[in-house]
Design an enzyme around this catalytic site. Structure first.
Site, PDB file in Angstrom:
ATOM      1  N   TYR A   1       3.136   9.860  -0.759  1.00 35.30           N
ATOM      2  CA  TYR A   1       4.227   9.247  -0.007  1.00 35.30           C
ATOM      3  C   TYR A   1       5.574   9.480  -0.694  1.00 35.30           C
ATOM      4  CZ  TYR A   1       0.587   6.500   2.434  1.00 35.30           C
ATOM      5  OH  TYR A   1      -0.509   6.092   3.154  1.00 35.30           O
TER       6      TYR A   1
ATOM      7  N   HIS B   1      -7.443   9.750  -1.429  1.00 39.74           N
ATOM      8  CA  HIS B   1      -6.673   9.718  -0.184  1.00 39.74           C
ATOM      9  C   HIS B   1      -7.439  10.325   0.989  1.00 39.74           C
ATOM     10  CE1 HIS B   1      -2.202   9.573   1.237  1.00 39.74           C
ATOM     11  NE2 HIS B   1      -3.019   9.186   2.185  1.00 39.74           N
TER      12      HIS B   1
ATOM     13  N   LYS C   1      -2.856   5.845  -3.988  1.00 36.83           N
ATOM     14  CA  LYS C   1      -3.928   6.773  -3.614  1.00 36.83           C
ATOM     15  C   LYS C   1      -3.781   8.085  -4.367  1.00 36.83           C
ATOM     16  CE  LYS C   1      -3.570   4.887   1.039  1.00 36.83           C
ATOM     17  NZ  LYS C   1      -2.148   4.475   0.902  1.00 36.83           N
TER      18      LYS C   1
ATOM     19  N   ASP D   1       0.835  -1.194   0.000  1.00 38.97           N
ATOM     20  CA  ASP D   1       0.000   0.000   0.000  1.00 38.97           C
ATOM     21  C   ASP D   1       0.878   1.255   0.000  1.00 38.97           C
ATOM     22  OD1 ASP D   1      -2.974   1.101   0.841  1.00 38.97           O
ATOM     23  OD2 ASP D   1      -1.369   2.281   1.762  1.00 38.97           O
TER      24      ASP D   1
END
Length: 262
Positions: free
Chosen positions: A49, A104, A74, A44
């Site tokens: 990120y 998200h 996401k 994930d």
């Protein structure tokens, strides 16, 4: 690996490695490789990120066939176009598709991004679509307008954040809940009551917290960059918590059983 069935007919592995706050580079590549070596098949990540390249690199290095993997990313809702951003994610990951693409969080409202998510699905960039950090009211809004309903809602969830009303609403909508931060970014591991349950079942506190999430029928997403902990977190499918042990952990909830995601 245990799975959960999604309403679109696909299966999602019940354990994932989350890579939030792991920087792009060797640390992330190693964590993903170690997870895949330990039997994880669900990774994930997210556009925000900043480590999709490392996730993709680790997947390629692992030698695990693509069809055995379940990769989630996401959509960053500060950006204008979910479909275009999905295409960017695929370039960074080096993949032809992701298995799950999530909004998200509900920035600018619960529903504005959903038509673009459905477009990403139609274009083949993802196999399934869902949401993250959506409360009950926001889930209801999406369900009212969706041509393709979300299959997942990823939220902070643990015995300390036992969002009963949100879980009940997800069950009502046939949406699978994914539990992020199930260890409270490590804070929950030191709780005396968790340690007592862990001692009774001869398991670690982390394994007990993750097992509780599984027995609440969620998908659980622990994050770690340590190989021994990644391997330990995978050993949660060969024991069960009793009703009394589940009730002891249920009592740790600090949310009042909220239907809110945060």
């Amino acid at each position: 690996m245990e799975t959960r069935r999604l309403t679109d007919g696909r299966e999602i592995p019940a354990l994932a490695l989350g890579v939030w706050q792991i920087p792009n580079g060797r640390e992330c590549v190693n964590a993903v490789r170690w997870a895949l070596d330990a039997g994880y098949r669900h990774i994930d990540t997210a556009q925000l990120y900043g480590n999709e390249e490392s996730v993709g690199s680790a997947v390629r290095q692992s030698g695990v066939p693509r069809e055995e993997l379940f990769i989630t990313t996401k959509f960053a809702p500060s950006r204008p176009d979910p479909a275009a951003e999905a295409e960017g994610s695929l370039r960074r990951l080096g993949l032809d598709y992701v298995d799950l693409y999530l909004v998200h969080w509900p920035q600018r409202g619960a529903i504005w991004a959903w038509p673009g998510m459905e477009k990403a699905l139609q274009l083949g960039y993802t196999r399934s679509i869902g949401v993250s950090n959506y409360g009950v009211g926001e889930m209801d809004e999406v369900m009212r307008i969706a041509e393709v309903p979300p299959v997942v809602n990823q939220v902070q969830f643990s015995p300390f954040e036992y969002r009963r009303a949100l879980l009940d609403a997800a069950i009502r909508h046939d949406i699978v809940v994914e539990a992020y931060s199930p260890l409270g970014t490590g804070r929950h591991l030191a709780d005396r009551r968790v340690s007592e349950v862990a001692s009774r079942v001869d398991r670690s506190s982390a394994q007990v917290l993750l097992r509780w999430c599984l027995q609440r029928d969620t998908v659980v997403l622990p994050k770690s960059t340590h190989r021994d902990r990644i391997e330990e977190n995978a050993r949660i499918f060969d024991f069960e918590l009793s009703d009394d042990e589940l009730a002891d952990l249920d009592s740790l909830d600090r949310t009042g059983g909220t239907g809110e995601a945060g």
